[in-house]
Design a protein around this motif. Sequence first.
Motif, PDB file in Angstrom:
ATOM      1  N   THR A  70     -39.691 -77.556  39.216  1.00  0.00           N
ATOM      2  CA  THR A  70     -39.750 -78.530  40.309  1.00  0.00           C
ATOM      3  C   THR A  70     -41.159 -78.607  40.870  1.00  0.00           C
ATOM      4  O   THR A  70     -41.739 -77.589  41.279  1.00  0.00           O
TER       5      THR A  70
ATOM      6  N   LYS B  83     -36.054 -75.994  34.149  1.00  0.00           N
ATOM      7  CA  LYS B  83     -35.631 -74.927  35.032  1.00  0.00           C
ATOM      8  C   LYS B  83     -35.951 -75.312  36.472  1.00  0.00           C
ATOM      9  O   LYS B  83     -36.868 -76.108  36.717  1.00  0.00           O
ATOM     10  N   PRO B  84     -35.250 -74.734  37.439  1.00  0.00           N
ATOM     11  CA  PRO B  84     -35.592 -75.021  38.845  1.00  0.00           C
ATOM     12  C   PRO B  84     -37.061 -74.740  39.161  1.00  0.00           C
ATOM     13  O   PRO B  84     -37.659 -75.438  39.987  1.00  0.00           O
ATOM     14  N   ASP B  85     -37.663 -73.749  38.505  1.00  0.00           N
ATOM     15  CA  ASP B  85     -39.078 -73.441  38.739  1.00  0.00           C
ATOM     16  C   ASP B  85     -40.013 -74.541  38.258  1.00  0.00           C
ATOM     17  O   ASP B  85     -41.209 -74.520  38.570  1.00  0.00           O
TER      18      ASP B  85
ATOM     19  N   GLN C  37     -30.574 -81.858  36.337  1.00  0.00           N
ATOM     20  CA  GLN C  37     -29.974 -80.531  36.419  1.00  0.00           C
ATOM     21  C   GLN C  37     -30.701 -79.562  35.492  1.00  0.00           C
ATOM     22  O   GLN C  37     -31.295 -79.976  34.482  1.00  0.00           O
ATOM     23  N   ALA C  38     -30.634 -78.302  35.837  1.00  0.00           N
ATOM     24  CA  ALA C  38     -31.230 -77.271  34.985  1.00  0.00           C
ATOM     25  C   ALA C  38     -30.669 -77.381  33.570  1.00  0.00           C
ATOM     26  O   ALA C  38     -29.465 -77.601  33.388  1.00  0.00           O
TER      27      ALA C  38
ATOM     28  N   SER D 283     -32.442 -79.225  39.721  1.00  0.00           N
ATOM     29  CA  SER D 283     -31.427 -78.541  40.518  1.00  0.00           C
ATOM     30  C   SER D 283     -30.733 -77.458  39.688  1.00  0.00           C
ATOM     31  O   SER D 283     -30.587 -77.585  38.472  1.00  0.00           O
ATOM     32  N   SER D 284     -30.316 -76.413  40.381  1.00  0.00           N
ATOM     33  CA  SER D 284     -29.672 -75.284  39.679  1.00  0.00           C
ATOM     34  C   SER D 284     -28.174 -75.478  39.559  1.00  0.00           C
ATOM     35  O   SER D 284     -27.605 -76.372  40.154  1.00  0.00           O
TER      36      SER D 284
END
Length: 123
Positions: free
Chosen positions: A91, A87-89, A13-14, A122-123
């Motif tokens: 990924t 962060k999701p970025d 998770q984020a 994941s966000s």
Amino acid sequence: QVQLVESGGGLVQAGGSLRLSCVTSGLTFSHYNMGWFRQAPGKEREFVAAIVQSGLGTTYADSVKGRFTISRDNSKNTVALQMDSLKPDDTAVYYCAADLSFASMTAGGVDYWGKGTLVTVSS
């Protein structure tokens, strides 16, 4: 035969953390600068972090500075990437890399690549 084998990827998770490891064989590890790159879906592979042969110098992409830490253990022929505050970025598929030239590596000119490990945030 030179091999770089990454492990430690997964789903997080984020805000969470992951630690990637890369075990090498077939090369004189202490002679090589080591690095991590990543490739997100639909994007080009980009530099993340690198560490010199001795482990006494490192450099990071601006996007991960202060959140990621690269380290190496020359006695175990391994390099690691500690990733915090994900962060999701972030990924992407993360690749381990080895190169005799530090300057070449940071520019993407790498002698040896691993096959990659997937990190999903994941966000």
